[in-house]
Scaffold this motif. Structure first.
Motif, PDB file in Angstrom:
ATOM      1  N   GLY A 136      21.758 -10.743 -33.120  1.00  0.00           N
ATOM      2  CA  GLY A 136      21.545  -9.426 -33.719  1.00  0.00           C
ATOM      3  C   GLY A 136      20.079  -9.130 -33.953  1.00  0.00           C
ATOM      4  N   ILE A 139      18.506  -8.150 -30.658  1.00  0.00           N
ATOM      5  CA  ILE A 139      18.778  -6.759 -30.276  1.00  0.00           C
ATOM      6  C   ILE A 139      17.887  -5.805 -31.083  1.00  0.00           C
ATOM      7  CG2 ILE A 139      20.556  -4.963 -30.288  1.00  0.00           C
ATOM      8  CD1 ILE A 139      22.601  -7.197 -29.774  1.00  0.00           C
ATOM      9  N   TRP A 140      17.712  -6.114 -32.365  1.00  0.00           N
ATOM     10  CA  TRP A 140      16.798  -5.320 -33.191  1.00  0.00           C
ATOM     11  C   TRP A 140      15.389  -5.357 -32.600  1.00  0.00           C
ATOM     12  CZ3 TRP A 140      15.077  -6.881 -38.828  1.00  0.00           C
ATOM     13  CH2 TRP A 140      14.281  -5.864 -39.350  1.00  0.00           C
ATOM     14  N   MET A 142      14.526  -5.843 -29.477  1.00  0.00           N
ATOM     15  CA  MET A 142      14.471  -5.049 -28.243  1.00  0.00           C
ATOM     16  C   MET A 142      14.336  -3.565 -28.556  1.00  0.00           C
ATOM     17  SD  MET A 142      17.113  -6.885 -25.596  1.00  0.00           S
ATOM     18  CE  MET A 142      18.434  -7.196 -26.767  1.00  0.00           C
ATOM     19  N   ALA A 143      15.023  -3.122 -29.619  1.00  0.00           N
ATOM     20  CA  ALA A 143      14.932  -1.714 -30.009  1.00  0.00           C
ATOM     21  C   ALA A 143      13.537  -1.359 -30.515  1.00  0.00           C
ATOM     22  CB  ALA A 143      15.973  -1.409 -31.083  1.00  0.00           C
ATOM     23  N   ALA A 172      11.840 -10.136 -27.393  1.00  0.00           N
ATOM     24  CA  ALA A 172      12.758  -9.214 -26.729  1.00  0.00           C
ATOM     25  C   ALA A 172      13.091  -9.691 -25.315  1.00  0.00           C
ATOM     26  CB  ALA A 172      12.145  -7.813 -26.688  1.00  0.00           C
ATOM     27  N   SER A 176      16.752 -10.727 -24.046  1.00  0.00           N
ATOM     28  CA  SER A 176      17.281  -9.977 -22.900  1.00  0.00           C
ATOM     29  C   SER A 176      17.848 -10.930 -21.861  1.00  0.00           C
ATOM     30  CB  SER A 176      16.181  -9.113 -22.285  1.00  0.00           C
ATOM     31  OG  SER A 176      15.717  -8.149 -23.198  1.00  0.00           O
ATOM     32  N   ILE A 179      21.146 -12.359 -23.191  1.00  0.00           N
ATOM     33  CA  ILE A 179      22.258 -11.409 -23.089  1.00  0.00           C
ATOM     34  C   ILE A 179      22.731 -11.278 -21.651  1.00  0.00           C
ATOM     35  CG2 ILE A 179      22.876  -8.976 -23.346  1.00  0.00           C
ATOM     36  CD1 ILE A 179      21.065  -8.921 -25.826  1.00  0.00           C
TER      37      ILE A 179
END
Length: 199
Positions: A136, A139-140, A142-143, A172, A176, A179
């Protein structure tokens, strides 16, 4: 009969010196095999259904702990100004602290071992939740990082220093790749299950 007994006594008397090299070789083999015996202890205890001791730790466990604790080096980066990404500082601090905490938990309870799921199921479940939390945070990151890649060309205290920018971009990129790997593995598992012969 008397001669046979004497011959047997002579042979038995000479046997230790004749086999002296064999004894030394066996001792060397025992010493050399000590490390392999220690390495195989985990597999043997798993086969015998015995719970593994938490100590001593393996070299891999010390290595992973060192990598996780190295996240402490991110704290100075979080202190650098980054006004264009207001939550960058919070993210870096949270990610570094979370990484160190997860590393300590995994090290203390040896959750990376093959038998962790059966030896310490509660610690194993906690480790899995920590992994989900890490995902999580990735993902934060990457944003935060990907929409602001253009700041690298104009990095400054008025926009964002390069230190926190590069840090977030690296994190990130790592997540990536993780994922993408998880998605690929999931697709592979589903494909194999569909193609497997049904009973």
């Amino acid at each position: 009969g008397h001669l046979d007994i004497e011959n047997y006594g002579c042979q038995s008397a000479n046997q230790p010196t004749a086999n002296g090299d064999d004894w030394s070789e066996s001792e060397n083999k025992g010493t050399a095999g000590g490390n392999s015996m220690e390495v195989a202890t985990q597999d043997e205890s798993a086969k015998n259904g015995k719970q593994q001791a938490l100590w001593p730790k393996t070299a891999n466990e010390y290595m992973f702990l060192g990598l996780d604790l190295a996240a402490a080096g991110m704290f100075p980066l979080g202190a650098m100004p980054c006004p264009s990404i207001p939550s960058a500082t919070i993210f870096i601090y949270v990610f570094a602290a979370f990484t160190m905490l997860a590393g300590i938990v995994n090290f203390v309870f040896s959750t990376k071992r093959k038998t962790a799921k059966t030896d310490r199921p509660k610690a194993f479940v906690v480790s899995q939740f920590l992994g989900i939390g890490h995902l999580g945070l990735g993902i934060w990151c990457m944003a935060l990082a990907y929409p602001n890649l253009g700041l690298l060309s104009e990095a400054s205290p008025q926009t964002c220093e390069k230190g926190p920018l590069v840090c977030m971009i690296i994190i990130a990129a790592i997540f990536s790749a993780v994922i993408v790997g998880l998605i690929g593995y999931g697709l592979y598992a589903v494909t194999c299950r569909r193609n497997s012969p049904k009973d």
